[in-house]
Design a protein around this motif. Structure first.
Motif, PDB file in Angstrom:
ATOM      1  N   MET A  68       0.835  -1.205   0.000  1.00  0.00           N
ATOM      2  CA  MET A  68       0.000   0.000   0.000  1.00  0.00           C
ATOM      3  C   MET A  68       0.872   1.258   0.000  1.00  0.00           C
ATOM      4  SD  MET A  68      -2.919  -0.985   2.753  1.00  0.00           S
ATOM      5  CE  MET A  68      -4.200  -2.171   2.405  1.00  0.00           C
ATOM      6  N   ILE A  69       1.894   1.252   0.837  1.00  0.00           N
ATOM      7  CA  ILE A  69       2.798   2.404   0.888  1.00  0.00           C
ATOM      8  C   ILE A  69       3.461   2.596  -0.473  1.00  0.00           C
ATOM      9  CG2 ILE A  69       4.932   3.317   1.907  1.00  0.00           C
ATOM     10  CD1 ILE A  69       4.109   1.862   4.522  1.00  0.00           C
ATOM     11  N   ALA A  70       3.939   1.501  -1.053  1.00  0.00           N
ATOM     12  CA  ALA A  70       4.596   1.583  -2.359  1.00  0.00           C
ATOM     13  C   ALA A  70       3.651   2.139  -3.417  1.00  0.00           C
ATOM     14  CB  ALA A  70       5.101   0.197  -2.779  1.00  0.00           C
ATOM     15  N   ARG A  71       2.396   1.688  -3.416  1.00  0.00           N
ATOM     16  CA  ARG A  71       1.422   2.164  -4.400  1.00  0.00           C
ATOM     17  C   ARG A  71       1.086   3.641  -4.170  1.00  0.00           C
ATOM     18  NH1 ARG A  71       2.676  -1.585  -7.078  1.00  0.00           N
ATOM     19  NH2 ARG A  71       1.497  -3.497  -7.358  1.00  0.00           N
ATOM     20  N   MET A  72       0.960   4.038  -2.915  1.00  0.00           N
ATOM     21  CA  MET A  72       0.625   5.432  -2.627  1.00  0.00           C
ATOM     22  C   MET A  72       1.742   6.384  -3.029  1.00  0.00           C
ATOM     23  SD  MET A  72      -1.345   5.353   0.983  1.00  0.00           S
ATOM     24  CE  MET A  72      -2.714   4.239   1.212  1.00  0.00           C
ATOM     25  N   LEU A  73       2.970   5.955  -2.787  1.00  0.00           N
ATOM     26  CA  LEU A  73       4.112   6.816  -3.094  1.00  0.00           C
ATOM     27  C   LEU A  73       4.638   6.579  -4.503  1.00  0.00           C
ATOM     28  CD1 LEU A  73       6.045   6.586   0.287  1.00  0.00           C
ATOM     29  CD2 LEU A  73       4.538   8.421  -0.513  1.00  0.00           C
ATOM     30  N   ASN A  74       4.075   5.586  -5.169  1.00  0.00           N
ATOM     31  CA  ASN A  74       4.503   5.221  -6.516  1.00  0.00           C
ATOM     32  C   ASN A  74       6.012   4.936  -6.530  1.00  0.00           C
ATOM     33  OD1 ASN A  74       3.982   4.571  -9.152  1.00  0.00           O
ATOM     34  ND2 ASN A  74       4.153   6.674  -9.902  1.00  0.00           N
ATOM     35  N   ARG A  75       6.448   4.151  -5.544  1.00  0.00           N
ATOM     36  CA  ARG A  75       7.855   3.802  -5.385  1.00  0.00           C
ATOM     37  C   ARG A  75       7.974   2.282  -5.285  1.00  0.00           C
ATOM     38  NH1 ARG A  75       9.798   8.315  -1.815  1.00  0.00           N
ATOM     39  NH2 ARG A  75      11.930   7.564  -1.863  1.00  0.00           N
ATOM     40  N   PRO A  76       9.072   1.729  -5.763  1.00  0.00           N
ATOM     41  CA  PRO A  76       9.253   0.274  -5.646  1.00  0.00           C
ATOM     42  C   PRO A  76       9.541  -0.135  -4.195  1.00  0.00           C
ATOM     43  CG  PRO A  76      11.157   1.276  -6.715  1.00  0.00           C
ATOM     44  CD  PRO A  76      10.140   2.359  -6.514  1.00  0.00           C
ATOM     45  N   VAL A  77       9.098  -1.314  -3.834  1.00  0.00           N
ATOM     46  CA  VAL A  77       9.280  -1.826  -2.474  1.00  0.00           C
ATOM     47  C   VAL A  77      10.765  -1.934  -2.127  1.00  0.00           C
ATOM     48  CG1 VAL A  77       8.842  -3.812  -0.958  1.00  0.00           C
ATOM     49  CG2 VAL A  77       7.061  -3.038  -2.517  1.00  0.00           C
ATOM     50  N   ARG A  78      11.627  -2.165  -3.097  1.00  0.00           N
ATOM     51  CA  ARG A  78      13.062  -2.311  -2.815  1.00  0.00           C
ATOM     52  C   ARG A  78      13.648  -1.041  -2.178  1.00  0.00           C
ATOM     53  NH1 ARG A  78      12.790  -2.125  -8.347  1.00  0.00           N
ATOM     54  NH2 ARG A  78      13.718  -0.275  -9.289  1.00  0.00           N
ATOM     55  N   GLU A  79      13.010   0.106  -2.380  1.00  0.00           N
ATOM     56  CA  GLU A  79      13.497   1.344  -1.751  1.00  0.00           C
ATOM     57  C   GLU A  79      13.288   1.339  -0.240  1.00  0.00           C
ATOM     58  OE1 GLU A  79      12.353   5.099  -3.417  1.00  0.00           O
ATOM     59  OE2 GLU A  79      12.638   4.389  -5.467  1.00  0.00           O
ATOM     60  N   PHE A  80      12.442   0.446   0.250  1.00  0.00           N
ATOM     61  CA  PHE A  80      12.142   0.407   1.678  1.00  0.00           C
ATOM     62  C   PHE A  80      13.354  -0.016   2.506  1.00  0.00           C
ATOM     63  CE2 PHE A  80       7.277  -0.369   1.182  1.00  0.00           C
ATOM     64  CZ  PHE A  80       7.187   0.790   0.454  1.00  0.00           C
ATOM     65  N   SER A  81      14.364  -0.565   1.868  1.00  0.00           N
ATOM     66  CA  SER A  81      15.564  -0.979   2.597  1.00  0.00           C
ATOM     67  C   SER A  81      16.526   0.189   2.825  1.00  0.00           C
ATOM     68  CB  SER A  81      16.277  -2.109   1.849  1.00  0.00           C
ATOM     69  OG  SER A  81      16.723  -1.650   0.591  1.00  0.00           O
ATOM     70  N   ARG A  82      16.207   1.323   2.248  1.00  0.00           N
ATOM     71  CA  ARG A  82      17.075   2.503   2.383  1.00  0.00           C
ATOM     72  C   ARG A  82      16.664   3.334   3.596  1.00  0.00           C
ATOM     73  NH1 ARG A  82      15.657   4.986  -2.595  1.00  0.00           N
ATOM     74  NH2 ARG A  82      16.333   6.884  -1.572  1.00  0.00           N
ATOM     75  N   LYS A  83      17.658   3.741   4.370  1.00  0.00           N
ATOM     76  CA  LYS A  83      17.418   4.546   5.569  1.00  0.00           C
ATOM     77  C   LYS A  83      16.756   5.883   5.234  1.00  0.00           C
ATOM     78  CE  LYS A  83      20.452   4.037   9.406  1.00  0.00           C
ATOM     79  NZ  LYS A  83      21.745   4.351   9.995  1.00  0.00           N
ATOM     80  N   ASP A  84      17.202   6.519   4.144  1.00  0.00           N
ATOM     81  CA  ASP A  84      16.670   7.833   3.794  1.00  0.00           C
ATOM     82  C   ASP A  84      15.190   7.748   3.398  1.00  0.00           C
ATOM     83  OD1 ASP A  84      17.574   6.510   1.445  1.00  0.00           O
ATOM     84  OD2 ASP A  84      17.607   8.403   0.341  1.00  0.00           O
ATOM     85  N   PHE A  85      14.762   6.607   2.871  1.00  0.00           N
ATOM     86  CA  PHE A  85      13.340   6.448   2.558  1.00  0.00           C
ATOM     87  C   PHE A  85      12.517   6.581   3.833  1.00  0.00           C
ATOM     88  CE2 PHE A  85       9.548   3.857   2.589  1.00  0.00           C
ATOM     89  CZ  PHE A  85       8.860   4.359   1.506  1.00  0.00           C
ATOM     90  N   TRP A  86      12.923   5.857   4.882  1.00  0.00           N
ATOM     91  CA  TRP A  86      12.159   5.872   6.132  1.00  0.00           C
ATOM     92  C   TRP A  86      12.287   7.202   6.870  1.00  0.00           C
ATOM     93  CZ3 TRP A  86       8.351   2.784   6.298  1.00  0.00           C
ATOM     94  CH2 TRP A  86       8.409   1.575   5.616  1.00  0.00           C
ATOM     95  N   ARG A  87      13.415   7.871   6.731  1.00  0.00           N
ATOM     96  CA  ARG A  87      13.559   9.202   7.328  1.00  0.00           C
ATOM     97  C   ARG A  87      12.571  10.163   6.664  1.00  0.00           C
ATOM     98  NH1 ARG A  87      15.778  13.094   5.305  1.00  0.00           N
ATOM     99  NH2 ARG A  87      17.215  12.003   3.936  1.00  0.00           N
ATOM    100  N   GLU A  88      12.560  10.142   5.331  1.00  0.00           N
ATOM    101  CA  GLU A  88      11.632  10.985   4.575  1.00  0.00           C
ATOM    102  C   GLU A  88      10.174  10.632   4.897  1.00  0.00           C
ATOM    103  OE1 GLU A  88      10.177  11.059  -0.010  1.00  0.00           O
ATOM    104  OE2 GLU A  88      12.357  11.047   0.299  1.00  0.00           O
ATOM    105  N   PHE A  89       9.913   9.346   5.012  1.00  0.00           N
ATOM    106  CA  PHE A  89       8.567   8.871   5.347  1.00  0.00           C
ATOM    107  C   PHE A  89       8.137   9.414   6.719  1.00  0.00           C
ATOM    108  CE2 PHE A  89       5.742   5.689   7.257  1.00  0.00           C
ATOM    109  CZ  PHE A  89       4.790   5.514   6.261  1.00  0.00           C
ATOM    110  N   GLY A  90       9.011   9.298   7.700  1.00  0.00           N
ATOM    111  CA  GLY A  90       8.714   9.800   9.049  1.00  0.00           C
ATOM    112  C   GLY A  90       8.514  11.302   9.077  1.00  0.00           C
ATOM    113  N   GLU A  91       9.339  12.026   8.339  1.00  0.00           N
ATOM    114  CA  GLU A  91       9.195  13.481   8.283  1.00  0.00           C
ATOM    115  C   GLU A  91       7.860  13.872   7.653  1.00  0.00           C
ATOM    116  OE1 GLU A  91      12.619  14.958   6.186  1.00  0.00           O
ATOM    117  OE2 GLU A  91      13.981  14.441   7.845  1.00  0.00           O
ATOM    118  N   ARG A  92       7.505  13.171   6.601  1.00  0.00           N
ATOM    119  CA  ARG A  92       6.230  13.453   5.913  1.00  0.00           C
ATOM    120  C   ARG A  92       5.036  13.224   6.852  1.00  0.00           C
ATOM    121  NH1 ARG A  92       4.860  11.203  -0.064  1.00  0.00           N
ATOM    122  NH2 ARG A  92       2.839  12.185  -0.271  1.00  0.00           N
ATOM    123  N   CYS A  93       5.083  12.129   7.580  1.00  0.00           N
ATOM    124  CA  CYS A  93       4.001  11.822   8.526  1.00  0.00           C
ATOM    125  C   CYS A  93       3.947  12.849   9.658  1.00  0.00           C
ATOM    126  CB  CYS A  93       4.172  10.417   9.096  1.00  0.00           C
ATOM    127  SG  CYS A  93       3.955   9.101   7.885  1.00  0.00           S
TER     128      CYS A  93
END
Length: 185
Positions: A68-93
């Motif tokens: 669901m997160i991948a579809r909403m952000l239109n990003r591949p799931v493989r990006e979820f292993s990157r620290k900066d993805f989750w930092r950006e995700f947390g900041e957005r939330c």
């Protein structure tokens, strides 16, 4: 428009956009069949099932949430292993929560409780009663245990609707919305 009405409309928009998002993505619907079917089997057998089934239900829900997160952000799931993805995700939330607190957040929570939890559970109870007899007449499903059959059907329907819609709703509350150019899956 009165401030209270604007807040209520924000909650209703979150509700309708959650339904629209989930049911526009066949991959999410198909994936939700995994925990739904396993839960059906578990309830049909009074939870006397192997432990791996519960692990599979949880794993499927986690995968569904990540998809669901991948579809909403239109990003591949493989990006979820990157620290900066989750930092950006947390900041957005965090930004979304700070912007919506307290009015919009409380309105969204109220709409969730009334519509997604309350009304949907009533509709699912009604649908279960309506569908129970035809379901237990299906080949291989005949049973005299109406309680297990009722619970199995109800949990199947909840896992196909309430649970995934709740996940989408929470993600929308957190500020994740599909981009307009997003492809359907």
């Amino acid at each position: 428009m009165a401030p209270l009405m604007k807040l209520a409309m924000a909650g209703i928009r979150t509700f309708t956009s959650s339904i629209a998002f989930f049911y526009r993505h066949p991959s999410l619907i198909l994936l939700s069949l995994v925990p739904s079917s396993l839960r059906f089997y578990q309830m049909w057998n009074h939870l006397q099932t192997p432990a791996w089934m519960e692990v599979a239900v949880l794993a499927a829900r986690l995968l569904l949430f990540l998809l669901m997160i991948a579809r909403m952000l239109n990003r591949p799931v493989r990006e979820f292993s990157r620290k900066d993805f989750w930092r950006e995700f947390g900041e957005r939330c965090s930004v979304q929560f700070n912007r919506d607190w307290p009015g919009v957040f409380i309105a969204q929570l109220a709409v969730y409780i009334v519509l997604l939890y309350g009304l949907m559970n009533l509709l699912l109870q009604w649908a279960t009663r309506l569908l129970l007899d035809p379901v237990i007449q299906l080949p291989g499903l005949q049973t005299e245990d109406h309680i297990a059959a009722h619970d199995a059907l109800l949990f199947f329907l909840k896992n196909m609707s309430n649970i995934p819609l709740s996940m989408v709703y929470v993600l929308h509350m957190a500020g994740l919305r599909p981009r307009p150019t997003q492809n359907r899956s």
